[in-house]
Design a protein around this motif. Structure first.
Motif, PDB file in Angstrom:
ATOM      1  N   GLN A 367       0.951  -1.307   0.002  1.00 29.32           N
ATOM      2  CA  GLN A 367       0.084   0.032  -0.045  1.00 29.32           C
ATOM      3  C   GLN A 367       0.989   1.402  -0.049  1.00 29.32           C
ATOM      4  N   HIS A 403      -8.077  -3.239   1.571  1.00 28.93           N
ATOM      5  CA  HIS A 403      -6.814  -2.644   0.956  1.00 28.93           C
ATOM      6  C   HIS A 403      -6.840  -2.147  -0.235  1.00 28.93           C
ATOM      7  N   SER A 407      -6.241   1.485  -1.953  1.00 28.78           N
ATOM      8  CA  SER A 407      -5.269   1.893  -2.751  1.00 28.78           C
ATOM      9  C   SER A 407      -5.692   2.725  -4.017  1.00 28.78           C
TER      10      SER A 407
END
Length: 542
Positions: A367, A403, A407
């Motif tokens: 990330q 996640h 992003s």
């Protein structure tokens, strides 16, 4: 009082009656050559026969009584070199002495424990290599001999014990030799390459200042790596033999010279002959991942990049996942780039699925890397992130959603990256990560709708705070995108006072941007938002 050397019988069948008389015979013959002109041929035949029968005693005794290789010793060594059988038997002893810096300790059959200088063996090798011919065993033992000489260059550069220094000064007084032992060792390396007829390699190393680089302790491993590349280009068989020798040495306890050895090994891992040794290479390299030396870790990772292309060691590479994930926190851009390359190589086999826990760990560390200052790190991390999403096992898709959502913002801004490779990879990943009604399949630049701001106000506020850093980007297109983002976010968050204050302040700061276009855009955006703030909220505002 020592007994005199034994007399020879009339037929020359018996040179000594007992092995412990060999050292006295050698010393006696050396003394005779020192004090008089060379005798007839028979004594030389005797020394050859004695060498073939007792090679270690003859070699070690001669190194002890004439370490500087004086005129008499030269005659004896050249006599030994004239016989392929004699030099074949004595060469392993010379190599053992060469490899033990600074002193080799061995007892001869008469009980003498006096240590032998490693540099004394180098002197002998040098003298033999100066002969018009090169004994065949030197060719056979050349990989081991080259490794020993290269390590001696390093040792004599880093440390010179007082007793070795005293010995070398005596050599300089007696003979015309270079001022330093490491330069002498380099000359011996070059002489060996000349006998091996690697003239192109010698010229190339000279042209690239490889020999000078070899003489500095801090750059020694770079020169060894250069030599490996030249050998790889010139002679794969010799290159592979040296690499196997180094593999054997590195498999022992980690020595203080393993940096140049590792540097050589990494350069030749792609040799076809090295394929069958991939497992051994992987074991050695993986141990260096935990080294305190940054340079060793870098070399180990370079080796892993090569090995990760070999399907036969895929299982071994996967076992290093946790170690590699830990190293991804490293601030060194080169280290991070190498680790990302290892993971990408590992995932080239599309049949490979990633377990859910591993995918989550990877997503978490990847990330922040999407925003790394190093464009190569950005590119590789973006590609790897997409690979992880596509290859993660089905039951791991849902945990990854968080996640993936995080992003979206950095990917959106990197769609405007000046590096076209980074921009294209980000665009592809953004369209992949944000499918459905919220994403626009725009062929150029995805819009803010890709971030789903309208659907989730809390996400919009989070994105706002994370987007502030892009206003300070050195890239003008990315600052422009950040200003436009502030305008869109301001419309969605116009009833939230704290967020509105942040947006106004950020845009006000951007009115002084060095780019007139961005300064003008920030001013216009700020005016529009203030006007919208005063206007009544209506369903059709958006």
């Amino acid at each position: 009082m020592k007994a005199s050397a034994p007399d020879l019988d009339i037929f020359g069948e018996r040179l000594v009656s007992h092995p412990n008389e060999v050292p006295d015979f050698v010393r006696n013959m050396h003394q005779r050559l020192v004090s008089s002109a060379p005798p007839d041929d028979k004594p030389f035949m005797d020394i050859l026969r004695l060498t073939e029968a007792h090679p270690t005693d003859v070699a070690v005794t001669l190194l002890r009584c004439a370490p500087s290789c004086d005129r008499a010793a030269k005659i004896m060594w050249r006599t030994i070199a004239s016989s392929g059988m004699a030099v074949d038997k004595v060469l392993p002893t010379l190599l053992s002495v060469l490899e033990d810096w600074p002193l080799h300790r061995v007892s001869t059959s008469d009980g003498d424990h006096t240590a032998v200088f490693a540099l004394a063996a180098t002197r002998v090798v040098w003298e033999i290599l100066r002969l018009p011919w090169c004994p065949a065993p030197f060719m056979e033992y050349s990989p081991r001999l080259l490794v020993a000489l290269l390590l001696q260059v390093l040792f004599s550069t880093k440390e010179m014990p007082e007793e070795v220094n005293t010995f070398w000064k005596e050599c300089q007084e007696q003979l015309s030799i270079p001022t330093s032992p490491n330069r002498f060792a380099v000359q011996t390396v070059k002489a060996l390459f000349r006998h091996l007829r690697y003239l192109d390699l010698l010229v190339s190393m000279e042209h690239k200042r490889g020999w000078d680089t070899l003489l500095c302790a801090d750059t020694h491993h770079y020169a060894v790596a250069l030599l490996a590349r030249e050998l790889h280009r010139t002679s794969n068989p010799l290159c592979s033999c040296i690499a196997l020798r180094l593999l054997g040495l590195l498999s022992r306890r980690e020595p203080h010279w393993d940096l140049p050895a590792l540097a050589f090994l990494v350069e030749v891992l792609e040799c076809p002959d090295m394929r069958e040794w991939s497992d051994s290479a992987l074991e050695i390299i993986s141990r260096r991942l935990r080294s305190k030396s940054r340079e060793k870790r870098r070399l180990a990772l370079r080796g892993l990049v090569v090995l990760s292309k070999d399907p036969s060691v895929a299982e071994g590479i996967r076992s290093l996942t946790q170690s590699l994930l830990g190293l991804l926190q490293d601030a060194d851009g080169e280290v991070v780039t190498l680790i990302l390359s290892v993971f990408l190589n590992e995932l080239q086999d599309r049949a490979t699925l990633i377990s859910s826990p591993t995918a989550l760990q990877l997503a978490e560390v990847l990330q922040p890397l999407i925003d790394n200052d190093n464009s190569h790190v950005q590119l590789l991390s973006t590609r790897l992130f997409q690979e992880v999403i596509e290859l993660v096992m089905d039951n791991g898709k849902k945990p990854l959603k968080k996640h993936v959502s995080k992003s979206l913002l950095p990917l959106f801004f990197h769609c405007h990256d000046e590096n076209q490779l980074v921009a294209e990879a980000s665009r592809e990943k953004l369209l992949c990560a944000a499918p459905g009604p919220g994403a626009e399949p725009a062929p150029t630049l995805p819009s803010c709708r890709s971030l789903q701001l309208a659907e989730d106000r809390s996400r919009a506020a989070e994105h706002l705070r994370r987007a502030l850093r892009y206003l300070r980007s050195p890239q003008e297109p990315m600052r422009e995108a950040a200003v436009r983002f502030m305008g869109v976010a301001g419309r969605y968050l116009r009833r939230q006072q704290e967020e509105t204050r942040l947006i106004y302040k950020a845009l006000q700061d951007m009115t002084d941007d060095i780019s007139p276009a961005i300064s003008s855009l920030a001013t216009q955006t700020l005016q529009l938002l203030r006007a919208a703030q005063r206007a009544p909220c209506s369903p059709g505002f958006r």
